[in-house]
Design an enzyme around this catalytic site. Structure first.
Site, PDB file in Angstrom:
ATOM      1  N   HIS A 287       0.711  -1.002   0.184  1.00  0.00           N
ATOM      2  CA  HIS A 287      -0.230  -0.450   0.120  1.00  0.00           C
ATOM      3  C   HIS A 287       0.072   0.840   0.145  1.00  0.00           C
ATOM      4  CE1 HIS A 287      -3.632  -1.527   1.361  1.00  0.00           C
ATOM      5  NE2 HIS A 287      -2.606  -2.679   1.611  1.00  0.00           N
ATOM      6  N   GLU A 367       3.400  -0.404   4.166  1.00  0.00           N
ATOM      7  CA  GLU A 367       2.795   1.384   3.415  1.00  0.00           C
ATOM      8  C   GLU A 367       3.975   1.890   2.917  1.00  0.00           C
ATOM      9  OE1 GLU A 367      -0.485   2.004   3.590  1.00  0.00           O
ATOM     10  OE2 GLU A 367      -1.330   1.403   5.006  1.00  0.00           O
TER      11      GLU A 367
HETATM   12  O1  0X9 Z   1      -6.407   1.267   6.398  1.00  0.00           O
HETATM   13  C1  0X9 Z   1      -5.675   0.043   5.177  1.00  0.00           C
HETATM   14  O2  0X9 Z   1      -6.171  -0.739   4.365  1.00  0.00           O
HETATM   15  C2  0X9 Z   1      -4.414  -0.212   5.499  1.00  0.00           C
HETATM   16  N1  0X9 Z   1      -3.940   1.510   5.442  1.00  0.00           N
HETATM   17  S1  0X9 Z   1      -3.960   2.844   4.108  1.00  0.00           S
HETATM   18  O3  0X9 Z   1      -3.705   4.635   3.929  1.00  0.00           O
HETATM   19  N2  0X9 Z   1      -2.853   2.423   3.024  1.00  0.00           N
HETATM   20  O4  0X9 Z   1      -5.214   2.591   3.770  1.00  0.00           O
HETATM   21  C3  0X9 Z   1      -4.017  -0.464   6.900  1.00  0.00           C
HETATM   22  C4  0X9 Z   1      -4.012  -1.361   7.070  1.00  0.00           C
HETATM   23  C5  0X9 Z   1      -3.421  -2.634   7.934  1.00  0.00           C
HETATM   24  N3  0X9 Z   1      -3.368  -2.092   9.160  1.00  0.00           N
HETATM   25  C6  0X9 Z   1      -3.839  -1.875  10.150  1.00  0.00           C
HETATM   26  N4  0X9 Z   1      -5.025  -1.235  10.527  1.00  0.00           N
HETATM   27  N5  0X9 Z   1      -3.215  -2.034  11.652  1.00  0.00           N
HETATM   28 ZN    ZN Z   2      -3.703   1.168   1.375  1.00  0.00          ZN
END
Ligand code: 0X9
Ligand code: ZN
Length: 407
Positions: A287, A367
């Site tokens: 990501h 990320e």
């Molecule tokens: O929110 C998400 O899906 C991910 N971040 S993003 O800014 N690329 O959208 C992170 C998801 C995985 N991790 C955690 N929530 N801990």
């Molecule tokens: Zn993402």
């Protein structure tokens, strides 16, 4: 590694974005108190048309939120009332989008349209349209090795993700063909299964209609809105915290788990591997942005980390070290357990990779760049440096796993 790149015609792309984000501003706000996080969350729910949260509101972490032009004054008043410190990172988001589109057009000028492109002719230094990217991967090999799975582009606006996955895939292939010892060693240890672009329809939409679209393009009948957050749709702790039941939310979890064709396709692939007794060792979902390497869990902050946490963190540490040593990128890459260094979210691919069908001991969300200066609108001149640090990060991680936990 069995992998085919079928790279289709390069087409000249004109900016089709219109003026959707004219006057929109990107704010970075310091959130230190639970109360403030709560207020921001509520404000976001009540004004979902006006506010687009690029990062999620967690006390102790800066919150990046894009505010529509006609809501800026009201938003600044709320911040002043709550005495929240902030900076404006982008004064007009549309300007940044237009600049990206112009640079993309310039980079393509004079190129010939071709139906099939040889691997070595693919230009990794620019962002590509969906039509230029097609990557049918085929599981299985005559001498099966443990599988390493990489997935890019689950969130369509995070363009550097598919660009990076394609870049390091190309680099592995090229270097392997040149008998480079590192590439030969890596591809000798593992079979790489690669999906450079999972959310194809969403990605296409970011090129044609809305540069900042995140979710899938599945219609939500009766609700008049489109899209599921594919990274909330997996059958791992689906429906828990940090995912929305509301179909118009950008973190909508879907009506049931795996009810989008993209997540279903991934699960079918791992079901087949399981039937064939294949071991998936590593699962990484790429990501942007924030420069983080996140290990399980992400679904619940109050439970203990999994039994494999020590080795998961050590392998992530090896990856972060290799990435930071490659380019010394400002702010560096940080690694840790998802719920410790980011926020809670359920139904994510990382938790799926570890706890559901793939059962990969090493499952992560990475990320990529940056730390928020450009966010999702990372300039194309950062693709190759990002791809390079990721290439060496992958080697660092896989070497660590091979040396410490190979069976
Ligand atoms: O929110 C998400 O899906 C991910 N971040 S993003 O800014 N690329 O959208 C992170 C998801 C995985 N991790 C955690 N929530 N801990
Ligand atoms: Zn993402």
């Amino acid at each position: 590694m069995k992998l085919m790149f079928c790279l289709l015609a390069l087409i000249v792309v004109s900016s089709a974005f219109g003026e959707l984000y004219r006057g929109h501003q990107l704010f970075r706000i310091e959130i230190n108190e639970e109360d403030d996080a709560h207020i921001m969350h509520k404000l976001g729910e009540a004004n979902s048309e006006m506010l687009d949260f690029w990062t999620v509101t967690v006390p102790g972490r800066p919150m990046d939120v894009m505010v529509s032009s006609d809501f800026v004054d009201e938003f600044v008043n709320v911040l002043a009332k709550r005495k929240l410190s902030y900076e404006v990172i982008m004064t007009d988001v549309q300007d940044v989008i237009d600049k990206e589109a112009m640079e993309s057009r310039k980079a393509r000028e004079g190129r010939k349209k071709r139906d099939i492109m040889a691997l070595e002719d693919f230009d990794y230094s620019i962002y590509h349209t969906y039509d230029e990217i097609a990557a049918p991967g085929e599981p299985g090999a005559s001498d099966p090795k443990p599988v390493v799975y990489f997935e890019g582009g689950i969130h369509s606006r995070e363009w550097v993700s598919p660009a990076t996955v394609m870049y390091f895939t190309g680099k592995f292939l090229r270097r392997y063909m040149e008998s480079d010892p590192e590439a030969v060693r890596t591809l000798g240890m593992f079979d790489l299964h690669i999906v450079p672009l999972l959310n194809c329809d969403g990605y296409n939409y970011t090129w044609t209609s809305n540069r900042l679209w995140r979710t899938s393009r599945k219609l939500n009948p009766d609700f008049g809105c489109i899209g599921t957050d594919l990274n909330r749709n997996f059958n791992a702790f689906w429906g828990g915290e940090g995912a929305s039941p509301w179909p118009c939310s950008i973190i909508f979890r879907g009506f049931t788990d795996l009810d989008n064709v993209e997540t279903q396709a991934i699960d079918n692939h791992f079901q087949k591997l399981k039937e064939n007794n294949r071991v998936t060792k590593v699962f990484i979902d790429w990501h942007s942005y924030s420069q983080l390497i996140l290990a399980p869990w992400s679904y619940d902050a109050d439970i203990d980390p999994p039994i494999d946490t020590d080795k998961q963190i050590a392998a992530a540490g090896a990856m972060a070290k290799a990435m930071n040593e490659t380019n010394n990128v400002p702010g560096g890459y940080i690694h840790g357990v998802g719920t410790d260094i980011l926020y809670v979210s359920s139904g994510t691919s990382k938790d799926y990779g570890y706890a559901s069908t793939p059962q990969a001991t090493y499952s992560y969300t990475v990320e990529l760049r940056d730390k928020g200066q450009f966010g999702f609108l990372l300039p194309a001149n950062q693709i190759i440096p990002t791809g390079n640090e990721s290439y060496y990060g992958v080697i660092g991680m896989l070497d660590w796993i091979y040396e410490n936990d190979y069976n």
